[in-house]
Design an enzyme around this catalytic site. Structure first.
Site, PDB file in Angstrom:
ATOM      1  N   SER A 297       0.819  -1.211   0.000  1.00 42.33           N
ATOM      2  CA  SER A 297       0.000   0.000   0.000  1.00 42.33           C
ATOM      3  C   SER A 297       0.857   1.267   0.000  1.00 42.33           C
ATOM      4  O   SER A 297       1.506   1.582  -0.982  1.00 42.33           O
ATOM      5  CB  SER A 297      -0.953  -0.038   1.197  1.00 42.33           C
ATOM      6  OG  SER A 297      -1.934   0.950   1.114  1.00 42.33           O
ATOM      7  N   ASP A 308      10.017   5.618 -10.303  1.00 41.69           N
ATOM      8  CA  ASP A 308       9.625   6.212 -11.582  1.00 41.69           C
ATOM      9  C   ASP A 308      10.382   7.502 -11.872  1.00 41.69           C
ATOM     10  O   ASP A 308      10.698   7.808 -13.024  1.00 41.69           O
ATOM     11  CB  ASP A 308       8.121   6.486 -11.594  1.00 41.69           C
ATOM     12  CG  ASP A 308       7.307   5.248 -11.919  1.00 41.69           C
ATOM     13  OD1 ASP A 308       7.901   4.164 -12.077  1.00 41.69           O
ATOM     14  OD2 ASP A 308       6.059   5.348 -12.006  1.00 41.69           O
ATOM     15  N   LYS A 322      -0.727  -4.370  -3.128  1.00 41.16           N
ATOM     16  CA  LYS A 322      -2.023  -3.802  -2.754  1.00 41.16           C
ATOM     17  C   LYS A 322      -2.125  -2.399  -3.351  1.00 41.16           C
ATOM     18  O   LYS A 322      -1.604  -1.441  -2.805  1.00 41.16           O
ATOM     19  CB  LYS A 322      -2.201  -3.740  -1.236  1.00 41.16           C
ATOM     20  CG  LYS A 322      -3.562  -3.189  -0.822  1.00 41.16           C
ATOM     21  CD  LYS A 322      -3.696  -3.097   0.686  1.00 41.16           C
ATOM     22  CE  LYS A 322      -5.041  -2.488   1.056  1.00 41.16           C
ATOM     23  NZ  LYS A 322      -5.179  -1.086   0.619  1.00 41.16           N
TER      24      LYS A 322
END
Length: 444
Positions: A297, A308, A322
């Protein structure tokens, strides 16, 4: 968690409450509500009238609610009484017990993760263990709250857990002395070579501020600057979305951190680096983020954002996967609905649902003798019954990556122990920073 006015849920409860509590036939009820509700009410009537023993309304209604939510996904749930109290206790971060996160797996109590430094962790309880007995009493088939109640108890008292662990032929007993669990969201250490290790154990209130304070303290202890940072998110089950954004914002000067996309127009939200702190507080020094199968999460939001933006090298093992957001909707003083309302996406548009975050460098935990065997049967989002399916099916590819053996990592736990290495993943991350720190900084 976000709090929203439960209009849709309230409307549903009202619709049920307005159905006349009579022995009216199916056709009479069908004229007032949809055919689906008519079927439900007809079954309710038959159970009330003909079941072998009398059943209270609250038992039937709660069972119906739980069944309805179980048809959605593993994270939507109706919480009341002990279940809601357990959630609030975990949010507070202070209770007396063992310090483990557990969930039901086909009637069995399965350990998701022991909290770092907890009594269970110190006693050797591992993620993926099944707890079959508590003090000799079988807990298979019990409600999760009842199993948890048996494990909880006053600090200083002992409890005997019978565990089944993948890789071992027979169950075995572990004695755990309960303690007062005061979860420290953020801890940190200064290592040789001016390297800081910041461990984030959960995303509770003020985690972003706590990590910034940790970074400042490490700098102060090392003469004003650091050579690199290991951000340890292993076994971190997540928590506040806002704190995940705040932590990512510390190391990003600009750009998107995460997006949340739901069904409604107002459920789609973009979170950008706002430079609450002046630019990158780490001033471009190399960062390694450690993750494993217990990183879920909010942990995956941070790892995905820094990966990224090429601000950090992600190392360790594939994360939990998740990628959904739950909203807690209060229904009454002691009841609430925890409902999945959105999925989140990394800056490049990746959903981590099912597949998780794949590390840039996969590093197994060689110092744990049972880790390789347990990894084959580890519990992740893709293993949960009814999990939301990713739009892009990455699970099979990533599961295959989990099974591959990297020829660089051949040392045995015994060999590492002789070298004084208790945490191979952390040791490898620190070695990498010492060896290639300047190159990692240039990568950004």
């Amino acid at each position: 968690m976000n709090f929203a006015k439960p209009l849709r849920a309230a409307a549903l409860l009202t619709a049920v409450a307005l159905i006349p509590a009579t022995t009216a036939g199916f056709a009479q009820v069908e004229s007032q509500v949809s055919p689906e509700f008519a079927k439900f009410f007809a079954i309710y009537q038959q159970v009330k009238a003909n079941y072998v023993q009398p059943v209270e309304d609250d038992v039937l209604i709660k069972g119906a609610i739980n069944g309805m939510l179980a048809a959605l996904d593993p994270h939507s749930a109706y919480l009341d009484g002990a279940a809601l109290e357990r959630l609030e206790t975990m949010i507070d971060g202070k209770y007396q017990g063992l310090g483990i996160s557990v969930q039901m797996d086909d009637g069995a109590v399965k350990v998701v993760s022991p909290f770092k430094g907890s009594p269970a962790d110190k006693a050797g309880v591992k993620a993926g263990d099944f707890i079959t007995h508590v003090d000799g009493k079988l807990v298979y088939g019990l409600e999760l709250d009842e199993a948890v109640r048996q494990m909880r108890g006053p600090a200083g008292t002992s409890v005997r857990l019978t565990l089944f662990r993948t890789g071992r032929d027979e169950p075995f007993d572990v004695s755990v002395t309960r303690g007062t669990i005061e979860l420290e969201p953020v801890t940190w250490e200064l290592e040789d070579g001016g390297l800081g290790v910041i461990s984030v154990n959960e995303f509770s209130a003020d985690v972003g501020k706590d990590v910034n304070d940790a970074l400042n303290d490490l700098k102060r202890r090392n003469g004003g600057r650091l050579s690199g940072i290991v951000l340890d998110l292993r076994r971190n089950p997540g928590g506040s979305l806002e704190e995940a954004v705040a932590l990512s914002d510390l190391f990003l000067s600009r750009g998107q951190i995460v997006s949340q996309r739901g069904r409604g127009r107002y459920d789609t939200i973009y979170y950008d680096a706002e430079s609450k702190y002046p630019g990158d507080v780490a001033a471009g020094i190399p960062i390694i983020v450690l993750i494993d199968g217990g990183s879920a999460s909010a942990s995956e939001i941070v790892a995905g954002a820094l990966q990224d933006h090429r601000r950090a090298l992600v190392m360790g093992e594939r994360s939990f996967g998740k990628g959904s957001v739950q909203t807690l909707m209060p229904l009454a003083r002691n009841a609430a609905l925890k409902l999945t309302t959105a999925l989140y996406y990394t800056p490049s548009g990746r959903s981590v649902q099912e597949g998780g975050i794949e590390p840039d460098i996969r590093v197994p935990q060689l110092s744990d003798p049972d880790a390789v065997k347990r990894a084959k049967f580890s519990l992740r989002e893709s293993d949960l019954r009814g999990h939301l399916v990713n739009e892009v099916d990455l699970a099979d590819k990533e599961l295959e990556n989990d099974r591959q053996t990297d020829p660089r990592f051949t040392e045995t736990p015994e060999q590492l122990k002789e070298q004084g290495i208790e945490d191979f993943q952390l040791t490898y991350a620190l070695r990498t920073l010492r060896r290639t720190g300047p190159a990692l900084a240039a990568r950004n």
